[in-house]
Design a protein around this motif. Sequence first.
Motif, PDB file in Angstrom:
ATOM      1  N   VAL A 105      -0.723   4.521   3.840  1.00 42.33           N
ATOM      2  CA  VAL A 105      -1.664   4.119   4.886  1.00 42.33           C
ATOM      3  C   VAL A 105      -1.275   5.251   5.717  1.00 42.33           C
ATOM      4  O   VAL A 105      -0.399   5.578   6.136  1.00 42.33           O
ATOM      5  N   LYS A 106      -2.547   5.970   6.300  1.00 41.65           N
ATOM      6  CA  LYS A 106      -2.309   7.132   7.140  1.00 41.65           C
ATOM      7  C   LYS A 106      -3.097   6.966   8.313  1.00 41.65           C
ATOM      8  O   LYS A 106      -4.238   6.151   8.366  1.00 41.65           O
ATOM      9  N   SER A 107      -2.665   7.156   9.482  1.00 40.13           N
ATOM     10  CA  SER A 107      -3.088   7.040  10.868  1.00 40.13           C
ATOM     11  C   SER A 107      -3.795   8.138  11.202  1.00 40.13           C
ATOM     12  O   SER A 107      -3.278   9.303  11.144  1.00 40.13           O
ATOM     13  N   ILE A 108      -5.057   8.196  11.569  1.00 34.56           N
ATOM     14  CA  ILE A 108      -5.918   9.513  11.960  1.00 34.56           C
ATOM     15  C   ILE A 108      -6.551   9.334  13.139  1.00 34.56           C
ATOM     16  O   ILE A 108      -7.041   8.460  13.335  1.00 34.56           O
ATOM     17  N   ASP A 118       1.113   2.684  -2.737  1.00 36.73           N
ATOM     18  CA  ASP A 118       0.400   2.356  -1.472  1.00 36.73           C
ATOM     19  C   ASP A 118       0.901   3.269  -0.619  1.00 36.73           C
ATOM     20  O   ASP A 118       1.685   3.900  -0.430  1.00 36.73           O
ATOM     21  N   VAL A 174      -6.880   5.310  13.771  1.00 34.66           N
ATOM     22  CA  VAL A 174      -7.664   4.516  12.814  1.00 34.66           C
ATOM     23  C   VAL A 174      -6.753   4.639  11.412  1.00 34.66           C
ATOM     24  O   VAL A 174      -6.470   5.827  11.021  1.00 34.66           O
ATOM     25  N   LYS A 175      -6.451   3.473  10.873  1.00 28.30           N
ATOM     26  CA  LYS A 175      -5.714   3.282   9.882  1.00 28.30           C
ATOM     27  C   LYS A 175      -6.739   3.395   8.397  1.00 28.30           C
ATOM     28  O   LYS A 175      -7.750   2.756   8.516  1.00 28.30           O
ATOM     29  N   ARG A 176      -6.063   4.482   7.688  1.00 29.32           N
ATOM     30  CA  ARG A 176      -6.877   4.674   6.487  1.00 29.32           C
ATOM     31  C   ARG A 176      -6.290   4.358   5.106  1.00 29.32           C
ATOM     32  O   ARG A 176      -4.785   4.800   5.167  1.00 29.32           O
ATOM     33  N   ASP A 177      -6.761   3.520   4.255  1.00 31.57           N
ATOM     34  CA  ASP A 177      -5.858   3.596   2.923  1.00 31.57           C
ATOM     35  C   ASP A 177      -5.939   4.689   2.144  1.00 31.57           C
ATOM     36  O   ASP A 177      -7.002   5.099   1.857  1.00 31.57           O
ATOM     37  N   THR A 178      -4.859   5.304   2.128  1.00 34.74           N
ATOM     38  CA  THR A 178      -4.819   6.683   0.979  1.00 34.74           C
ATOM     39  C   THR A 178      -4.005   6.070  -0.239  1.00 34.74           C
ATOM     40  O   THR A 178      -3.431   7.017  -0.664  1.00 34.74           O
ATOM     41  N   SER A 179      -4.127   5.054  -0.605  1.00 33.66           N
ATOM     42  CA  SER A 179      -3.469   4.482  -1.921  1.00 33.66           C
ATOM     43  C   SER A 179      -4.081   5.413  -3.120  1.00 33.66           C
ATOM     44  O   SER A 179      -5.223   5.682  -3.012  1.00 33.66           O
ATOM     45  N   THR A 212      -9.076   9.641  15.849  1.00 30.38           N
ATOM     46  CA  THR A 212     -10.443   9.694  15.767  1.00 30.38           C
ATOM     47  C   THR A 212     -11.247   9.484  17.181  1.00 30.38           C
ATOM     48  O   THR A 212     -10.613   8.523  17.739  1.00 30.38           O
TER      49      THR A 212
END
Length: 188
Positions: free
Chosen positions: A52-55, A50, A88-93, A57
């Motif tokens: 989660v990365k914040s980008i 798991d 914006v949080k992105r799921d990078t799992s 934007t």
Amino acid sequence: MKKTVYLSLILLLACLLTECKDTATSFSPGPGDSRITGTWQLVERYFSKDSVKSILTEVLVPRSYTILVGNPPVEKDTLITEKDTVFVKRDTSFYTTKYYSTTPAQTLTFGTDGQLTPSGSEMTYYAPIKYYRVDTTYPDSLFVNFFISTNRATIPFKQRLVVQQDMLMLLTNCNQTLPCYSKFVRVK
């Protein structure tokens, strides 16, 4: 007289409290299955990692305003779209395979009495599990019921099981075409 009443009350309560006993019987899953009894060492695991990365934007955000228009001034509602910068949080799992060396040992011991004993820092998933029972009710597959005891209740949950000679795999669902798994080799 009051002291006698209080003393009698205290003795009565003490007698009642000594009679309180835990009537819950000990859970026993029955004998272990000879195919998996013994100690198994974790050698490989395929699992979802798991992340989660914040980008930062830029997004367009509609905002409503009330402005004055004309002579005499009249209030008028208007919608204006403005740029705004947000995280914006992105799921990078992602899925990964981890291989384990023999030291420190990561083991599961399936007892002949139906008890399960995990050992090692990577076995925390199995730490609350005290008992197991192999479930062979499905004709073409093998499952193991793991039992978690909590609040005087013993709750089972199923996991798919594959046993081939001295290799054991515990399979879990991980929402993709290949199942996630933990692969073990027999130690004892």
